[in-house]
Design a protein around this motif. Structure first.
Motif, PDB file in Angstrom:
ATOM      1  N   GLN A  77       2.727  -5.268  -3.134  1.00 56.57           N
ATOM      2  CA  GLN A  77       1.695  -4.291  -2.808  1.00 56.57           C
ATOM      3  C   GLN A  77       2.063  -3.603  -1.506  1.00 56.57           C
ATOM      4  N   MET A  78       1.620  -2.365  -1.369  1.00 54.18           N
ATOM      5  CA  MET A  78       1.742  -1.655  -0.096  1.00 54.18           C
ATOM      6  C   MET A  78       0.443  -1.902   0.665  1.00 54.18           C
ATOM      7  N   HIS A  79       0.567  -2.304   1.919  1.00 55.56           N
ATOM      8  CA  HIS A  79      -0.596  -2.616   2.759  1.00 55.56           C
ATOM      9  C   HIS A  79      -0.492  -1.866   4.079  1.00 55.56           C
ATOM     10  N   GLU A  80      -1.642  -1.757   4.738  1.00 53.86           N
ATOM     11  CA  GLU A  80      -1.645  -1.273   6.115  1.00 53.86           C
ATOM     12  C   GLU A  80      -2.560  -2.165   6.931  1.00 53.86           C
ATOM     13  N   ALA A  88      -8.968  -7.329  13.151  1.00 52.09           N
ATOM     14  CA  ALA A  88      -7.760  -6.889  12.454  1.00 52.09           C
ATOM     15  C   ALA A  88      -7.826  -7.339  11.002  1.00 52.09           C
ATOM     16  N   SER A  89      -7.450  -6.448  10.108  1.00 48.70           N
ATOM     17  CA  SER A  89      -7.404  -6.801   8.697  1.00 48.70           C
ATOM     18  C   SER A  89      -6.335  -5.952   7.999  1.00 48.70           C
ATOM     19  N   MET A  90      -6.100  -6.290   6.749  1.00 47.03           N
ATOM     20  CA  MET A  90      -5.153  -5.531   5.941  1.00 47.03           C
ATOM     21  C   MET A  90      -5.899  -4.932   4.766  1.00 47.03           C
ATOM     22  N   ARG A  91      -5.446  -3.751   4.352  1.00 44.75           N
ATOM     23  CA  ARG A  91      -5.996  -3.181   3.127  1.00 44.75           C
ATOM     24  C   ARG A  91      -4.844  -2.615   2.309  1.00 44.75           C
ATOM     25  N   GLU A  92      -5.046  -2.710   1.002  1.00 42.78           N
ATOM     26  CA  GLU A  92      -4.010  -2.248   0.075  1.00 42.78           C
ATOM     27  C   GLU A  92      -3.983  -0.725   0.026  1.00 42.78           C
ATOM     28  N   ILE A  93      -2.774  -0.180  -0.083  1.00 39.34           N
ATOM     29  CA  ILE A  93      -2.564   1.252  -0.299  1.00 39.34           C
ATOM     30  C   ILE A  93      -2.150   1.386  -1.754  1.00 39.34           C
ATOM     31  N   SER A  94      -3.021   1.928  -2.587  1.00 38.88           N
ATOM     32  CA  SER A  94      -2.695   2.014  -4.017  1.00 38.88           C
ATOM     33  C   SER A  94      -1.714   3.137  -4.307  1.00 38.88           C
ATOM     34  N   THR A  95      -1.839   4.255  -3.597  1.00 34.69           N
ATOM     35  CA  THR A  95      -0.912   5.377  -3.728  1.00 34.69           C
ATOM     36  C   THR A  95      -0.560   5.842  -2.330  1.00 34.69           C
ATOM     37  N   LEU A  96       0.737   5.923  -2.049  1.00 37.64           N
ATOM     38  CA  LEU A  96       1.188   6.365  -0.736  1.00 37.64           C
ATOM     39  C   LEU A  96       1.624   7.821  -0.824  1.00 37.64           C
ATOM     40  N   ASN A  97       0.995   8.690  -0.032  1.00 42.98           N
ATOM     41  CA  ASN A  97       1.362  10.101   0.015  1.00 42.98           C
ATOM     42  C   ASN A  97       2.358  10.343   1.136  1.00 42.98           C
ATOM     43  N   ILE A  98       3.470  10.999   0.786  1.00 43.50           N
ATOM     44  CA  ILE A  98       4.462  11.393   1.782  1.00 43.50           C
ATOM     45  C   ILE A  98       4.579  12.912   1.710  1.00 43.50           C
ATOM     46  N   PRO A  99       4.146  13.623   2.757  1.00 45.14           N
ATOM     47  CA  PRO A  99       4.209  15.090   2.740  1.00 45.14           C
ATOM     48  C   PRO A  99       5.653  15.593   2.594  1.00 45.14           C
ATOM     49  N   ALA A 100       5.772  16.847   2.191  1.00 47.42           N
ATOM     50  CA  ALA A 100       7.089  17.488   2.016  1.00 47.42           C
ATOM     51  C   ALA A 100       7.928  17.364   3.281  1.00 47.42           C
ATOM     52  N   HIS A 101       9.165  16.969   3.115  1.00 48.04           N
ATOM     53  CA  HIS A 101      10.159  16.851   4.197  1.00 48.04           C
ATOM     54  C   HIS A 101       9.679  15.970   5.357  1.00 48.04           C
ATOM     55  N   GLN A 102       8.875  14.952   5.043  1.00 51.12           N
ATOM     56  CA  GLN A 102       8.370  14.044   6.069  1.00 51.12           C
ATOM     57  C   GLN A 102       8.807  12.624   5.747  1.00 51.12           C
ATOM     58  N   GLN A 103       8.535  11.726   6.690  1.00 52.32           N
ATOM     59  CA  GLN A 103       8.809  10.309   6.460  1.00 52.32           C
ATOM     60  C   GLN A 103       7.588   9.492   6.822  1.00 52.32           C
ATOM     61  N   VAL A 104       7.493   8.333   6.192  1.00 50.58           N
ATOM     62  CA  VAL A 104       6.431   7.374   6.488  1.00 50.58           C
ATOM     63  C   VAL A 104       7.115   6.061   6.829  1.00 50.58           C
ATOM     64  N   MET A 105       6.693   5.485   7.943  1.00 47.84           N
ATOM     65  CA  MET A 105       7.288   4.238   8.412  1.00 47.84           C
ATOM     66  C   MET A 105       6.461   3.043   7.946  1.00 47.84           C
ATOM     67  N   PHE A 106       7.173   2.018   7.494  1.00 48.06           N
ATOM     68  CA  PHE A 106       6.593   0.710   7.225  1.00 48.06           C
ATOM     69  C   PHE A 106       7.183  -0.195   8.301  1.00 48.06           C
ATOM     70  N   ALA A 107       6.353  -0.648   9.247  1.00 42.92           N
ATOM     71  CA  ALA A 107       6.842  -1.398  10.396  1.00 42.92           C
ATOM     72  C   ALA A 107       5.840  -2.500  10.749  1.00 42.92           C
ATOM     73  N   PRO A 108       6.297  -3.542  11.462  1.00 49.15           N
ATOM     74  CA  PRO A 108       5.387  -4.617  11.860  1.00 49.15           C
ATOM     75  C   PRO A 108       4.145  -4.057  12.562  1.00 49.15           C
ATOM     76  N   SER A 109       3.004  -4.662  12.290  1.00 49.11           N
ATOM     77  CA  SER A 109       1.692  -4.290  12.835  1.00 49.11           C
ATOM     78  C   SER A 109       1.170  -2.961  12.285  1.00 49.11           C
ATOM     79  N   GLY A 110       1.796  -2.461  11.219  1.00 51.62           N
ATOM     80  CA  GLY A 110       1.342  -1.214  10.597  1.00 51.62           C
ATOM     81  C   GLY A 110       1.419  -1.334   9.088  1.00 51.62           C
ATOM     82  N   ARG A 111       1.965  -0.311   8.462  1.00 48.58           N
ATOM     83  CA  ARG A 111       2.175  -0.386   7.010  1.00 48.58           C
ATOM     84  C   ARG A 111       3.277  -1.400   6.729  1.00 48.58           C
ATOM     85  N   HIS A 112       3.125  -2.087   5.600  1.00 49.47           N
ATOM     86  CA  HIS A 112       4.162  -3.046   5.206  1.00 49.47           C
ATOM     87  C   HIS A 112       4.075  -3.289   3.701  1.00 49.47           C
TER      88      HIS A 112
END
Length: 151
Positions: A77-80, A88-112
């Motif tokens: 699952q994708m979580h944030e 502090a808690s985690m919630r599931e990301i069912s669909t991850l949107n990445i805008p055109a020509h952008q990046q999304v980071m999955f890093a400790p203490s954030g999305r994972h």
């Protein structure tokens, strides 16, 4: 005398040639590029791990990641991580949107990526394949390297 048989052979040969040429053409590449992909090494016996990576949308349109899986885990699952009301808690990301020509980071203490039900233990330096599918059905297979504390 050979007319019918020769025509069938010529047509078959042409069909085989077309199949061979098309079969050797590279498949269309997905717009998702995955870099810096890693999994935090866990103590022996722990079957739930966390994965991190940079996800890059190389297209001029919104890209949505709708599914993530691996033969090495029962479920991914994708979580944030979020802080709400000081908790502090985690919630599931069912669909991850990445805008055109952008990046999304999955890093400790954030999305994972929450990697649940590991099929076995993984050691530092091992590579684990994880597949990510976009809204068009295009699948990107990324190699996540097992690291201790991100190093």
């Amino acid at each position: 005398m050979c007319q019918g048989l020769c025509t069938a052979i010529k047509n078959s040969a042409a069909a085989v040639l077309v199949f061979l040429v098309l079969g050797t053409m590279p498949a269309a590449a997905c717009d998702l590029k995955v870099t810096d992909a890693w999994i935090r090494e866990a103590p022996p016996g722990l079957m739930t791990l966390a994965g991190y990576a940079s996800l890059h949308n190389d297209s001029g349109k919104l890209l949505q990641i709708v599914k993530v899986w691996s033969a090495s885990f029962a479920e991914i699952q994708m979580h944030e991580s979020v802080i709400e009301n000081g908790m502090a808690s985690m919630r599931e990301i069912s669909t991850l949107n990445i805008p055109a020509h952008q990046q999304v980071m999955f890093a400790p203490s954030g999305r994972h990526f929450m990697l649940m039900g590991a099929t076995r233990g993984f050691s530092k330096g091992e590579a684990v394949e994880i597949s990510l599918q976009d809204q068009h059905g295009c699948t990107t297979v990324a190699r996540f390297i097992v690291r201790s504390d991100g190093s």
